[in-house]
Design a protein around this motif. Structure first.
Motif, PDB file in Angstrom:
ATOM      1  N   LYS A  97       5.109  -0.191  -6.520  1.00 33.89           N
ATOM      2  CA  LYS A  97       4.135   0.886  -6.742  1.00 33.89           C
ATOM      3  C   LYS A  97       2.720   0.325  -6.837  1.00 33.89           C
ATOM      4  CE  LYS A  97       7.062   4.202  -9.244  1.00 33.89           C
ATOM      5  NZ  LYS A  97       7.233   4.989 -10.482  1.00 33.89           N
ATOM      6  N   ILE A 100       1.221  -0.604  -3.484  1.00 30.57           N
ATOM      7  CA  ILE A 100       0.784   0.565  -2.702  1.00 30.57           C
ATOM      8  C   ILE A 100      -0.581   1.028  -3.167  1.00 30.57           C
ATOM      9  CG2 ILE A 100       1.261   3.000  -2.225  1.00 30.57           C
ATOM     10  CD1 ILE A 100       4.265   2.271  -2.332  1.00 30.57           C
ATOM     11  N   TYR A 108      -0.962  -1.421   4.911  1.00 28.99           N
ATOM     12  CA  TYR A 108       0.475  -1.410   4.604  1.00 28.99           C
ATOM     13  C   TYR A 108       1.165  -2.692   5.049  1.00 28.99           C
ATOM     14  CZ  TYR A 108       1.963  -0.490   9.413  1.00 28.99           C
ATOM     15  OH  TYR A 108       2.208  -0.596  10.763  1.00 28.99           O
ATOM     16  N   ARG A 157      12.091   2.552   3.111  1.00 28.92           N
ATOM     17  CA  ARG A 157      11.541   3.862   2.733  1.00 28.92           C
ATOM     18  C   ARG A 157      10.057   3.943   3.059  1.00 28.92           C
ATOM     19  NH1 ARG A 157      14.618   7.010  -0.814  1.00 28.92           N
ATOM     20  NH2 ARG A 157      12.731   7.942  -1.673  1.00 28.92           N
ATOM     21  N   LEU A 158       9.339   2.856   2.822  1.00 29.47           N
ATOM     22  CA  LEU A 158       7.908   2.815   3.116  1.00 29.47           C
ATOM     23  C   LEU A 158       7.646   3.049   4.602  1.00 29.47           C
ATOM     24  CD1 LEU A 158       4.976   2.153   2.183  1.00 29.47           C
ATOM     25  CD2 LEU A 158       5.500  -0.243   2.660  1.00 29.47           C
ATOM     26  N   GLN A 159       8.360   2.344   5.447  1.00 23.78           N
ATOM     27  CA  GLN A 159       8.172   2.479   6.891  1.00 23.78           C
ATOM     28  C   GLN A 159       8.579   3.863   7.381  1.00 23.78           C
ATOM     29  OE1 GLN A 159      10.461  -1.029   7.974  1.00 23.78           O
ATOM     30  NE2 GLN A 159       8.590  -2.115   8.530  1.00 23.78           N
ATOM     31  N   GLU A 170      -2.402   7.159  -0.945  1.00 25.10           N
ATOM     32  CA  GLU A 170      -1.676   6.177  -1.745  1.00 25.10           C
ATOM     33  C   GLU A 170      -0.793   6.813  -2.810  1.00 25.10           C
ATOM     34  OE1 GLU A 170      -4.913   6.000  -1.152  1.00 25.10           O
ATOM     35  OE2 GLU A 170      -5.131   4.178   0.070  1.00 25.10           O
ATOM     36  N   LEU A 173       2.182   8.486  -1.273  1.00 23.63           N
ATOM     37  CA  LEU A 173       3.063   7.468  -0.697  1.00 23.63           C
ATOM     38  C   LEU A 173       3.897   6.784  -1.794  1.00 23.63           C
ATOM     39  CD1 LEU A 173       3.996   5.841   1.769  1.00 23.63           C
ATOM     40  CD2 LEU A 173       2.067   4.282   1.377  1.00 23.63           C
ATOM     41  N   VAL A 177       7.935   6.939  -1.799  1.00 26.11           N
ATOM     42  CA  VAL A 177       8.678   5.692  -1.593  1.00 26.11           C
ATOM     43  C   VAL A 177       9.552   5.392  -2.804  1.00 26.11           C
ATOM     44  CG1 VAL A 177       8.473   3.187  -1.300  1.00 26.11           C
ATOM     45  CG2 VAL A 177       6.996   4.713   0.000  1.00 26.11           C
TER      46      VAL A 177
END
Length: 308
Positions: A97, A100, A108, A157-159, A170, A173, A177
């Motif tokens: 976290k 990010i 990223y 999960r991020l991708q 942010e 996201l 995520v």
């Protein structure tokens, strides 16, 4: 470990959620009715939630020795291992976290690079004296396995989210995520519990209480999610109907994860309140419950056997 698989999401959406919404929970067992029986505490005591939910000792004499006799013991290997693996998972998710927020969506790639770097396990050294060399080496390997597994899930999960959401910020996201709050702090005073409770994880999207265990599943484990659910209902006054016990097990350097998703129904709520009242009475009236069938790793076993 807190992220649901596609199959678990289907079970949740098509099974547990509809059933939990249709099920009528007795109003007197909702946490927001903490001020009246049966939820109102009978005794002027404050217990930690784990003191109510843990029933490894069949007579609860471990709690009697700790709270009445004031006997303090060193944690055993299983307790140390569980505590540290919990801490590893928390640090991995909080670091993700933080990355990010610090790096931002535009950077990223730097987030991915940081997540792929070895995780700092120095904090494990603080507990080395509590474990044998073999136990500590096993713990380090398990921590590395857990970290690699969780980082891979976070990266995936991020991708996936960045592909779907080209204009995401942010904050959004980070929430998508890692859609859980880890070590959620709660004040359990309304229900006669400690004011410094800490739920392993909570997800607002369901909403659902999650609790992490590294050990053999037990029926009373569900009392932990039940207790936290009732505390959250007392504080925020909205219903919490679902709990999930996440069981982690290491087999041949692999992490195996199983989840026990369950509805926090009247039976569990009544059971939790009965356990609370019974244990409070034992402490308040200083009633020695006696010795039952001791489990192998009980940290109080020498005190009980010595008192025979």
């Amino acid at each position: 470990m807190y992220f649901l698989t596609d199959e678990e999401k289907k079970q949740l959406i098509k099974g547990y959620l509809p059933r939990s919404r249709q099920m009528e929970i007795a109003e007197e067992l909702r946490g927001w009715n903490w001020h009246q029986p049966p939820l109102a505490p009978i005794y002027d005591l404050k217990l930690a939630l784990h003191e109510i939910a843990n029933s490894y000792c069949p007579t609860n004499r471990d709690l009697y020795l700790r709270r009445v006799e004031r006997i303090r013991i060193k944690p055993n290997a299983a307790m140390v291992r569980g505590k540290l693996l919990h801490e590893v998972l928390v640090r991995v998710l909080v670091r993700a976290k933080r990355l990010i927020y610090e790096k931002g969506v535009l950077n990223y790639q730097e987030i991915l690079e940081e997540l792929n770097r070895p995780f700092n396990m120095e904090f494990l050294q603080e507990y080395r004296d509590l474990l044998s060399e073999e136990q500590f080496n096993d713990l380090q390997k398990q921590a590395e396995t857990l970290t690699a597994f969780e980082n891979a899930r976070v990266i995936a999960r991020l991708q996936e989210i960045l592909v779907k959401q080209p204009y995401i910020g942010e904050d959004s996201l980070a929430a998508l995520v890692i859609p859980v709050v880890v070590e959620q702090k709660l004040d359990g005073s309304f229900l006669g519990l400690s004011s410094g409770l800490s739920a392993d994880a909570f997800t607002f999207s369901e909403p659902m209480i999650l609790d992490l265990k590294f050990g053999e599943p037990k029926k009373f484990h569900r009392l932990t999610t039940t207790g936290y659910a009732m505390v959250m209902e007392a504080i925020y006054e909205f219903p919490i109907n679902l709990g999930c016990i996440v069981y982690g097990e290491f087999k041949n350097d692999r992490l195996v994860v199983k989840k026990d998703i369950h509805i926090i129904d009247d039976e569990l709520r009544q059971w939790f309140i009965e356990e609370r009242d019974e244990k409070m009475r034992m402490i308040y009236e200083e009633l020695d419950p006696g010795i039952g069938h001791c489990y192998e790793n009980c940290p109080y076993i020498l005190h009980c056997r010595g008192s025979k």
